[in-house]
Design a protein around this motif. Structure first.
Motif, PDB file in Angstrom:
ATOM      1  N   ARG A 160       0.812  -1.227   0.000  1.00  0.00           N
ATOM      2  CA  ARG A 160       0.000   0.000   0.000  1.00  0.00           C
ATOM      3  C   ARG A 160       0.837   1.265   0.000  1.00  0.00           C
ATOM      4  O   ARG A 160       0.331   2.339  -0.326  1.00  0.00           O
ATOM      5  CB  ARG A 160      -0.906   0.025   1.239  1.00  0.00           C
ATOM      6  CG  ARG A 160      -1.945  -1.089   1.281  1.00  0.00           C
ATOM      7  CD  ARG A 160      -2.680  -1.060   2.611  1.00  0.00           C
ATOM      8  NE  ARG A 160      -1.762  -1.301   3.724  1.00  0.00           N
ATOM      9  CZ  ARG A 160      -2.093  -1.143   5.005  1.00  0.00           C
ATOM     10  NH1 ARG A 160      -3.289  -0.699   5.323  1.00  0.00           N
ATOM     11  NH2 ARG A 160      -1.214  -1.408   5.957  1.00  0.00           N
ATOM     12  N   PHE A 161       2.144   1.170   0.356  1.00  0.00           N
ATOM     13  CA  PHE A 161       2.933   2.371   0.600  1.00  0.00           C
ATOM     14  C   PHE A 161       4.171   2.451  -0.287  1.00  0.00           C
ATOM     15  O   PHE A 161       4.771   1.436  -0.637  1.00  0.00           O
ATOM     16  CB  PHE A 161       3.379   2.430   2.060  1.00  0.00           C
ATOM     17  CG  PHE A 161       2.246   2.293   3.050  1.00  0.00           C
ATOM     18  CD1 PHE A 161       1.196   3.200   3.055  1.00  0.00           C
ATOM     19  CD2 PHE A 161       2.214   1.242   3.954  1.00  0.00           C
ATOM     20  CE1 PHE A 161       0.152   3.073   3.945  1.00  0.00           C
ATOM     21  CE2 PHE A 161       1.181   1.110   4.853  1.00  0.00           C
ATOM     22  CZ  PHE A 161       0.136   2.031   4.851  1.00  0.00           C
ATOM     23  N   THR A 162       4.540   3.689  -0.611  1.00  0.00           N
ATOM     24  CA  THR A 162       5.826   3.990  -1.230  1.00  0.00           C
ATOM     25  C   THR A 162       6.702   4.630  -0.166  1.00  0.00           C
ATOM     26  O   THR A 162       6.269   5.561   0.525  1.00  0.00           O
ATOM     27  CB  THR A 162       5.660   4.957  -2.407  1.00  0.00           C
ATOM     28  OG1 THR A 162       4.895   4.318  -3.440  1.00  0.00           O
ATOM     29  CG2 THR A 162       7.015   5.370  -2.973  1.00  0.00           C
ATOM     30  N   LEU A 163       7.937   4.136  -0.006  1.00  0.00           N
ATOM     31  CA  LEU A 163       8.846   4.614   1.031  1.00  0.00           C
ATOM     32  C   LEU A 163      10.060   5.277   0.396  1.00  0.00           C
ATOM     33  O   LEU A 163      10.663   4.726  -0.521  1.00  0.00           O
ATOM     34  CB  LEU A 163       9.300   3.453   1.919  1.00  0.00           C
ATOM     35  CG  LEU A 163       8.186   2.629   2.574  1.00  0.00           C
ATOM     36  CD1 LEU A 163       8.783   1.449   3.343  1.00  0.00           C
ATOM     37  CD2 LEU A 163       7.347   3.497   3.485  1.00  0.00           C
ATOM     38  N   LEU A 164      10.424   6.446   0.899  1.00  0.00           N
ATOM     39  CA  LEU A 164      11.566   7.202   0.389  1.00  0.00           C
ATOM     40  C   LEU A 164      12.476   7.562   1.562  1.00  0.00           C
ATOM     41  O   LEU A 164      12.023   8.154   2.543  1.00  0.00           O
ATOM     42  CB  LEU A 164      11.090   8.486  -0.289  1.00  0.00           C
ATOM     43  CG  LEU A 164      10.011   8.338  -1.374  1.00  0.00           C
ATOM     44  CD1 LEU A 164       9.449   9.692  -1.747  1.00  0.00           C
ATOM     45  CD2 LEU A 164      10.573   7.626  -2.585  1.00  0.00           C
ATOM     46  N   THR A 165      13.744   7.206   1.472  1.00  0.00           N
ATOM     47  CA  THR A 165      14.687   7.553   2.535  1.00  0.00           C
ATOM     48  C   THR A 165      15.068   9.025   2.416  1.00  0.00           C
ATOM     49  O   THR A 165      15.509   9.479   1.368  1.00  0.00           O
ATOM     50  CB  THR A 165      15.950   6.681   2.455  1.00  0.00           C
ATOM     51  OG1 THR A 165      15.582   5.308   2.620  1.00  0.00           O
ATOM     52  CG2 THR A 165      16.927   7.059   3.562  1.00  0.00           C
ATOM     53  N   PRO A 170      22.479  10.520  12.616  1.00  0.00           N
ATOM     54  CA  PRO A 170      23.376   9.885  13.583  1.00  0.00           C
ATOM     55  C   PRO A 170      22.876  10.089  15.014  1.00  0.00           C
ATOM     56  O   PRO A 170      22.210  11.079  15.329  1.00  0.00           O
ATOM     57  CB  PRO A 170      24.714  10.612  13.368  1.00  0.00           C
ATOM     58  CG  PRO A 170      24.580  11.305  12.062  1.00  0.00           C
ATOM     59  CD  PRO A 170      23.139  11.615  11.886  1.00  0.00           C
ATOM     60  N   LEU A 171      23.230   9.150  15.871  1.00  0.00           N
ATOM     61  CA  LEU A 171      22.915   9.262  17.295  1.00  0.00           C
ATOM     62  C   LEU A 171      24.185   9.649  18.041  1.00  0.00           C
ATOM     63  O   LEU A 171      25.197   8.952  17.948  1.00  0.00           O
ATOM     64  CB  LEU A 171      22.370   7.934  17.839  1.00  0.00           C
ATOM     65  CG  LEU A 171      21.210   7.312  17.060  1.00  0.00           C
ATOM     66  CD1 LEU A 171      20.746   6.041  17.750  1.00  0.00           C
ATOM     67  CD2 LEU A 171      20.059   8.294  16.923  1.00  0.00           C
ATOM     68  N   ARG A 268      19.719   6.401  12.987  1.00  0.00           N
ATOM     69  CA  ARG A 268      18.322   6.055  12.697  1.00  0.00           C
ATOM     70  C   ARG A 268      18.009   6.609  11.313  1.00  0.00           C
ATOM     71  O   ARG A 268      18.550   7.646  10.902  1.00  0.00           O
ATOM     72  CB  ARG A 268      17.374   6.627  13.752  1.00  0.00           C
ATOM     73  CG  ARG A 268      17.330   8.144  13.802  1.00  0.00           C
ATOM     74  CD  ARG A 268      16.285   8.632  14.791  1.00  0.00           C
ATOM     75  NE  ARG A 268      16.170  10.090  14.748  1.00  0.00           N
ATOM     76  CZ  ARG A 268      15.250  10.776  15.400  1.00  0.00           C
ATOM     77  NH1 ARG A 268      14.366  10.139  16.160  1.00  0.00           N
ATOM     78  NH2 ARG A 268      15.204  12.087  15.315  1.00  0.00           N
ATOM     79  N   HIS A 269      17.171   5.910  10.574  1.00  0.00           N
ATOM     80  CA  HIS A 269      16.845   6.293   9.203  1.00  0.00           C
ATOM     81  C   HIS A 269      15.452   6.917   9.178  1.00  0.00           C
ATOM     82  O   HIS A 269      14.473   6.306   9.618  1.00  0.00           O
ATOM     83  CB  HIS A 269      16.901   5.080   8.278  1.00  0.00           C
ATOM     84  CG  HIS A 269      18.288   4.545   8.101  1.00  0.00           C
ATOM     85  ND1 HIS A 269      18.898   3.754   9.047  1.00  0.00           N
ATOM     86  CD2 HIS A 269      19.194   4.702   7.091  1.00  0.00           C
ATOM     87  CE1 HIS A 269      20.117   3.434   8.618  1.00  0.00           C
ATOM     88  NE2 HIS A 269      20.323   4.005   7.451  1.00  0.00           N
ATOM     89  N   VAL A 270      15.387   8.140   8.674  1.00  0.00           N
ATOM     90  CA  VAL A 270      14.133   8.872   8.580  1.00  0.00           C
ATOM     91  C   VAL A 270      13.556   8.681   7.175  1.00  0.00           C
ATOM     92  O   VAL A 270      14.249   8.908   6.176  1.00  0.00           O
ATOM     93  CB  VAL A 270      14.341  10.369   8.867  1.00  0.00           C
ATOM     94  CG1 VAL A 270      13.011  11.116   8.775  1.00  0.00           C
ATOM     95  CG2 VAL A 270      14.964  10.562  10.253  1.00  0.00           C
ATOM     96  N   LEU A 271      12.304   8.259   7.121  1.00  0.00           N
ATOM     97  CA  LEU A 271      11.651   7.951   5.848  1.00  0.00           C
ATOM     98  C   LEU A 271      10.448   8.853   5.617  1.00  0.00           C
ATOM     99  O   LEU A 271       9.805   9.311   6.570  1.00  0.00           O
ATOM    100  CB  LEU A 271      11.153   6.497   5.834  1.00  0.00           C
ATOM    101  CG  LEU A 271      12.139   5.388   6.162  1.00  0.00           C
ATOM    102  CD1 LEU A 271      11.424   4.049   6.116  1.00  0.00           C
ATOM    103  CD2 LEU A 271      13.304   5.400   5.182  1.00  0.00           C
ATOM    104  N   ALA A 272      10.144   9.088   4.351  1.00  0.00           N
ATOM    105  CA  ALA A 272       8.864   9.670   3.958  1.00  0.00           C
ATOM    106  C   ALA A 272       8.030   8.532   3.374  1.00  0.00           C
ATOM    107  O   ALA A 272       8.500   7.776   2.521  1.00  0.00           O
ATOM    108  CB  ALA A 272       9.053  10.771   2.920  1.00  0.00           C
TER     109      ALA A 272
END
Length: 302
Positions: A160-165, A170-171, A268-272
Protein backbone atom coordinates in the motif's frame (compact mmCIF):
# COMPACT_ATOMS: atom_id res chain seq x y z
CA UNK A 1 -18.19 -9.26 -15.95
CA UNK A 2 -18.07 -9.11 -12.15
CA UNK A 3 -19.41 -5.91 -10.57
CA UNK A 4 -16.46 -4.51 -8.58
CA UNK A 5 -17.73 -1.99 -6.04
CA UNK A 6 -14.89 0.33 -4.98
CA UNK A 7 -16.62 1.51 -1.80
CA UNK A 8 -17.21 -2.04 -0.60
CA UNK A 9 -13.69 -3.11 -1.55
CA UNK A 10 -12.34 -0.26 0.58
CA UNK A 11 -14.34 -1.60 3.53
CA UNK A 12 -12.91 -5.10 3.00
CA UNK A 13 -9.40 -3.67 2.75
CA UNK A 14 -9.86 -1.75 6.01
CA UNK A 15 -11.18 -4.88 7.76
CA UNK A 16 -8.07 -6.77 6.68
CA UNK A 17 -5.96 -3.98 8.13
CA UNK A 18 -7.90 -3.40 11.38
CA UNK A 19 -8.90 -6.99 12.16
CA UNK A 20 -12.42 -6.47 13.56
CA UNK A 21 -15.73 -5.14 12.29
CA UNK A 22 -15.92 -2.68 15.20
CA UNK A 23 -12.46 -1.22 14.49
CA UNK A 24 -13.29 -1.02 10.78
CA UNK A 25 -16.50 0.85 11.54
CA UNK A 26 -14.63 3.34 13.74
CA UNK A 27 -11.98 3.95 11.09
CA UNK A 28 -14.54 4.56 8.34
CA UNK A 29 -17.08 6.45 10.51
CA UNK A 30 -19.73 3.79 9.95
CA UNK A 31 -21.78 1.58 12.23
CA UNK A 32 -20.71 -2.07 12.65
CA UNK A 33 -24.04 -3.21 11.18
CA UNK A 34 -23.48 -1.05 8.10
CA UNK A 35 -19.99 -2.56 7.65
CA UNK A 36 -21.40 -6.10 7.92
CA UNK A 37 -24.20 -5.32 5.48
CA UNK A 38 -21.84 -3.82 2.90
CA UNK A 39 -19.50 -6.83 3.10
CA UNK A 40 -22.44 -9.22 2.78
CA UNK A 41 -23.55 -7.37 -0.35
CA UNK A 42 -20.00 -7.48 -1.73
CA UNK A 43 -19.80 -11.24 -1.21
CA UNK A 44 -23.13 -11.62 -3.03
CA UNK A 45 -21.92 -9.46 -5.93
CA UNK A 46 -18.66 -11.41 -6.27
CA UNK A 47 -20.27 -14.80 -5.72
CA UNK A 48 -17.78 -15.96 -3.08
CA UNK A 49 -17.64 -16.25 0.70
CA UNK A 50 -15.45 -13.45 2.08
CA UNK A 51 -15.81 -13.90 5.86
CA UNK A 52 -16.03 -16.82 8.24
CA UNK A 53 -16.97 -16.75 11.91
CA UNK A 54 -14.06 -17.08 14.34
CA UNK A 55 -15.03 -17.01 17.98
CA UNK A 56 -16.83 -13.72 18.54
CA UNK A 57 -15.26 -12.18 15.47
CA UNK A 58 -14.64 -13.01 11.82
CA UNK A 59 -11.70 -13.96 9.66
CA UNK A 60 -11.04 -13.41 5.97
CA UNK A 61 -11.33 -16.43 3.67
CA UNK A 62 -8.80 -17.38 1.00
CA UNK A 63 -11.18 -15.84 -1.55
CA UNK A 64 -11.08 -12.54 0.36
CA UNK A 65 -7.28 -12.54 0.32
CA UNK A 66 -7.33 -13.24 -3.42
CA UNK A 67 -9.65 -10.26 -3.95
CA UNK A 68 -7.42 -8.03 -1.81
CA UNK A 69 -4.29 -8.90 -3.82
CA UNK A 70 -5.94 -7.42 -6.89
CA UNK A 71 -7.54 -4.60 -4.94
CA UNK A 72 -4.16 -3.10 -3.99
CA UNK A 73 -3.31 -2.61 -7.68
CA UNK A 74 -6.73 -1.05 -8.26
CA UNK A 75 -6.34 1.44 -5.42
CA UNK A 76 -2.82 2.35 -6.51
CA UNK A 77 -4.11 3.10 -10.00
CA UNK A 78 -6.96 5.18 -8.58
CA UNK A 79 -4.42 7.16 -6.53
CA UNK A 80 -2.51 7.86 -9.77
CA UNK A 81 -5.72 8.91 -11.50
CA UNK A 82 -6.52 11.28 -8.62
CA UNK A 83 -2.97 12.66 -8.78
CA UNK A 84 -3.14 13.31 -12.53
CA UNK A 85 -6.57 14.91 -12.26
CA UNK A 86 -5.34 17.13 -9.42
CA UNK A 87 -2.38 18.20 -11.53
CA UNK A 88 -4.64 18.98 -14.47
CA UNK A 89 -7.16 20.96 -12.44
CA UNK A 90 -4.91 22.68 -9.91
CA UNK A 91 -1.42 22.79 -11.36
CA UNK A 92 0.79 23.76 -8.44
CA UNK A 93 -2.09 24.58 -6.13
CA UNK A 94 -3.00 22.02 -3.51
CA UNK A 95 -3.08 21.03 0.12
CA UNK A 96 -0.82 18.33 1.55
CA UNK A 97 -1.39 16.92 5.04
CA UNK A 98 1.89 15.84 6.62
CA UNK A 99 2.19 13.65 9.70
CA UNK A 100 5.60 13.81 11.40
CA UNK A 101 7.18 12.74 14.68
CA UNK A 102 8.20 15.52 17.06
CA UNK A 103 11.93 15.86 16.31
CA UNK A 104 11.36 15.86 12.54
CA UNK A 105 9.04 18.87 12.64
CA UNK A 106 11.56 21.61 13.56
CA UNK A 107 14.50 19.90 11.84
CA UNK A 108 12.91 18.94 8.50
CA UNK A 109 9.27 19.88 8.06
CA UNK A 110 9.34 23.54 9.14
CA UNK A 111 12.35 24.46 6.93
CA UNK A 112 10.76 22.60 4.01
CA UNK A 113 7.48 24.48 4.46
CA UNK A 114 9.37 27.80 4.60
CA UNK A 115 11.07 26.96 1.29
CA UNK A 116 7.73 26.00 -0.28
CA UNK A 117 6.14 29.29 0.80
CA UNK A 118 8.94 31.10 -1.01
CA UNK A 119 9.13 29.00 -4.18
CA UNK A 120 5.64 27.46 -4.52
CA UNK A 121 3.18 29.58 -2.54
CA UNK A 122 0.18 27.74 -3.95
CA UNK A 123 1.12 24.56 -2.08
CA UNK A 124 -0.32 24.58 1.43
CA UNK A 125 1.02 22.17 4.04
CA UNK A 126 -0.92 21.15 7.12
CA UNK A 127 1.25 19.54 9.80
CA UNK A 128 0.11 16.94 12.30
CA UNK A 129 2.46 15.76 15.04
CA UNK A 130 2.31 11.97 15.34
CA UNK A 131 4.14 9.08 16.88
CA UNK A 132 6.44 7.45 14.32
CA UNK A 133 4.72 4.09 14.80
CA UNK A 134 1.22 5.42 13.96
CA UNK A 135 2.16 7.01 10.64
CA UNK A 136 1.08 4.06 8.52
CA UNK A 137 -2.31 3.79 10.18
CA UNK A 138 -2.94 7.48 9.44
CA UNK A 139 -1.85 6.97 5.83
CA UNK A 140 -4.03 3.90 5.34
CA UNK A 141 -7.15 5.68 6.60
CA UNK A 142 -6.44 8.81 4.54
CA UNK A 143 -5.90 11.06 7.58
CA UNK A 144 -2.56 12.27 6.15
CA UNK A 145 -1.12 12.35 2.63
CA UNK A 146 2.54 12.00 3.59
CA UNK A 147 4.13 10.75 6.80
CA UNK A 148 7.62 10.99 8.24
CA UNK A 149 8.57 7.87 10.12
CA UNK A 150 11.56 5.79 11.18
CA UNK A 151 12.81 2.71 9.37
CA UNK A 152 12.54 0.75 12.63
CA UNK A 153 8.75 1.17 12.48
CA UNK A 154 8.19 0.45 8.80
CA UNK A 155 5.90 -2.46 7.89
CA UNK A 156 7.79 -4.94 5.73
CA UNK A 157 6.71 -5.46 2.11
CA UNK A 158 3.42 -3.55 2.43
CA UNK A 159 2.13 -2.96 -1.09
CA UNK A 160 0.00 0.00 0.00
CA UNK A 161 2.93 2.37 0.60
CA UNK A 162 5.83 3.99 -1.23
CA UNK A 163 8.85 4.61 1.03
CA UNK A 164 11.57 7.20 0.39
CA UNK A 165 14.69 7.55 2.54
CA UNK A 166 15.20 11.19 3.52
CA UNK A 167 17.99 11.14 6.04
CA UNK A 168 20.43 9.04 8.04
CA UNK A 169 20.33 10.75 11.43
CA UNK A 170 23.38 9.89 13.58
CA UNK A 171 22.92 9.26 17.29
CA UNK A 172 25.25 11.21 19.56
CA UNK A 173 25.68 10.74 23.29
CA UNK A 174 24.65 13.48 25.72
CA UNK A 175 26.85 13.70 28.84
CA UNK A 176 26.72 15.94 31.91
CA UNK A 177 29.39 18.66 31.52
CA UNK A 178 31.36 17.21 34.47
CA UNK A 179 31.29 13.61 33.16
CA UNK A 180 34.76 11.96 33.18
CA UNK A 181 34.54 11.36 29.42
CA UNK A 182 33.25 14.83 28.51
CA UNK A 183 36.72 15.89 27.33
CA UNK A 184 38.09 12.50 26.28
CA UNK A 185 39.90 12.44 22.90
CA UNK A 186 37.41 9.89 21.62
CA UNK A 187 34.45 7.98 22.98
CA UNK A 188 32.60 4.82 22.10
CA UNK A 189 29.26 3.54 23.33
CA UNK A 190 30.85 0.63 25.21
CA UNK A 191 32.73 3.16 27.38
CA UNK A 192 29.37 4.05 28.95
CA UNK A 193 28.31 0.52 29.86
CA UNK A 194 28.44 1.23 33.60
CA UNK A 195 26.65 4.60 33.40
CA UNK A 196 23.08 5.34 34.38
CA UNK A 197 20.90 5.85 31.29
CA UNK A 198 17.87 8.03 30.60
CA UNK A 199 15.34 7.02 27.94
CA UNK A 200 11.65 6.29 27.49
CA UNK A 201 9.95 3.39 29.23
CA UNK A 202 8.39 2.24 25.95
CA UNK A 203 8.05 3.27 22.33
CA UNK A 204 10.55 3.85 19.52
CA UNK A 205 13.27 5.66 21.46
CA UNK A 206 13.33 3.01 24.14
CA UNK A 207 13.84 0.37 21.44
CA UNK A 208 16.48 2.41 19.61
CA UNK A 209 18.50 3.05 22.78
CA UNK A 210 18.39 -0.57 23.90
CA UNK A 211 19.26 -1.89 20.44
CA UNK A 212 22.23 0.47 20.03
CA UNK A 213 23.65 -0.38 23.45
CA UNK A 214 23.12 -4.11 23.02
CA UNK A 215 24.90 -3.93 19.65
CA UNK A 216 27.81 -2.33 21.53
CA UNK A 217 27.89 -5.27 23.94
CA UNK A 218 25.90 -4.19 26.98
CA UNK A 219 22.36 -3.67 28.25
CA UNK A 220 21.77 -0.06 29.40
CA UNK A 221 20.94 0.41 33.09
CA UNK A 222 17.90 2.68 33.04
CA UNK A 223 17.96 5.27 35.83
CA UNK A 224 15.09 7.50 34.68
CA UNK A 225 12.29 7.32 32.12
CA UNK A 226 11.14 10.24 29.97
CA UNK A 227 9.78 10.61 26.44
CA UNK A 228 10.34 14.34 25.83
CA UNK A 229 13.76 15.75 24.92
CA UNK A 230 13.35 18.74 27.23
CA UNK A 231 13.03 16.40 30.21
CA UNK A 232 15.78 14.03 29.07
CA UNK A 233 18.32 16.80 28.44
CA UNK A 234 17.45 18.55 31.71
CA UNK A 235 18.20 15.36 33.63
CA UNK A 236 21.46 14.83 31.75
CA UNK A 237 22.49 18.42 32.49
CA UNK A 238 21.76 17.80 36.20
CA UNK A 239 24.14 14.82 36.21
CA UNK A 240 21.38 12.22 36.59
CA UNK A 241 22.54 10.04 33.71
CA UNK A 242 23.53 9.89 30.05
CA UNK A 243 21.38 9.56 26.93
CA UNK A 244 21.52 8.88 23.23
CA UNK A 245 20.33 11.90 21.28
CA UNK A 246 19.53 12.10 17.55
CA UNK A 247 21.56 14.69 15.65
CA UNK A 248 18.31 16.47 14.79
CA UNK A 249 17.90 17.34 18.48
CA UNK A 250 21.42 18.76 18.93
CA UNK A 251 20.27 22.40 18.67
CA UNK A 252 18.28 21.96 21.89
CA UNK A 253 21.19 20.53 23.90
CA UNK A 254 22.79 23.75 25.14
CA UNK A 255 23.35 22.61 28.74
CA UNK A 256 24.96 19.23 28.08
CA UNK A 257 28.10 17.92 26.39
CA UNK A 258 27.32 16.20 23.10
CA UNK A 259 29.94 13.76 21.85
CA UNK A 260 30.13 12.00 18.50
CA UNK A 261 30.62 8.27 18.92
CA UNK A 262 33.86 7.39 17.17
CA UNK A 263 33.36 3.65 16.67
CA UNK A 264 29.78 2.49 17.20
CA UNK A 265 28.15 5.32 15.25
CA UNK A 266 24.52 4.20 15.53
CA UNK A 267 22.04 5.93 13.23
CA UNK A 268 18.32 6.06 12.70
CA UNK A 269 16.85 6.29 9.20
CA UNK A 270 14.13 8.87 8.58
CA UNK A 271 11.65 7.95 5.85
CA UNK A 272 8.86 9.67 3.96
CA UNK A 273 5.91 7.33 3.39
CA UNK A 274 3.03 7.82 0.95
CA UNK A 275 0.10 5.77 -0.26
CA UNK A 276 1.31 4.00 -3.39
CA UNK A 277 0.50 6.06 -6.47
CA UNK A 278 0.10 9.35 -4.58
CA UNK A 279 3.74 10.33 -5.14
CA UNK A 280 2.84 11.64 -8.61
CA UNK A 281 0.44 14.30 -7.26
CA UNK A 282 2.11 17.65 -8.07
CA UNK A 283 1.63 19.19 -4.62
CA UNK A 284 2.83 16.05 -2.86
CA UNK A 285 5.85 15.84 -5.15
CA UNK A 286 6.72 19.46 -4.28
CA UNK A 287 6.60 18.67 -0.56
CA UNK A 288 8.74 15.55 -1.00
CA UNK A 289 11.34 17.50 -2.97
CA UNK A 290 11.42 20.26 -0.34
CA UNK A 291 11.94 17.65 2.40
CA UNK A 292 14.74 16.00 0.41
CA UNK A 293 16.45 19.35 -0.16
CA UNK A 294 16.20 20.21 3.53
CA UNK A 295 17.52 16.79 4.55
CA UNK A 296 20.42 17.09 2.11
CA UNK A 297 21.44 20.48 3.47
CA UNK A 298 21.74 19.33 7.07
CA UNK A 299 25.32 19.23 8.41
CA UNK A 300 26.82 15.75 8.64
CA UNK A 301 28.76 16.51 11.83
CA UNK A 302 28.32 18.47 15.05
Amino acid sequence: MTDWDIKKLRILRTLADRGTVTATAEALHMTPSAVSQQLTNLARQLGVVLLEAQGRGVRLTDAAHLVLRHTEAVFAQLERADAELAGYLAGEVGEVRVGAFSTAIPALVVPAVAALKRDHPGVEVRIRETEAAESYELLSTGAVDLALSLAAHTPADDARFTLLTLLEDPLDVALPPEHPLADAPSIRLADLASDRWIYGGSGPWSEITRSACEAAGFRPRQAHSASGWTSILAMVEAGMGVALVPRMVSTRAAGVTLRVLTHDRPTRHVLAALRRGAESAPAVARVVQALRTTAGSRPARL
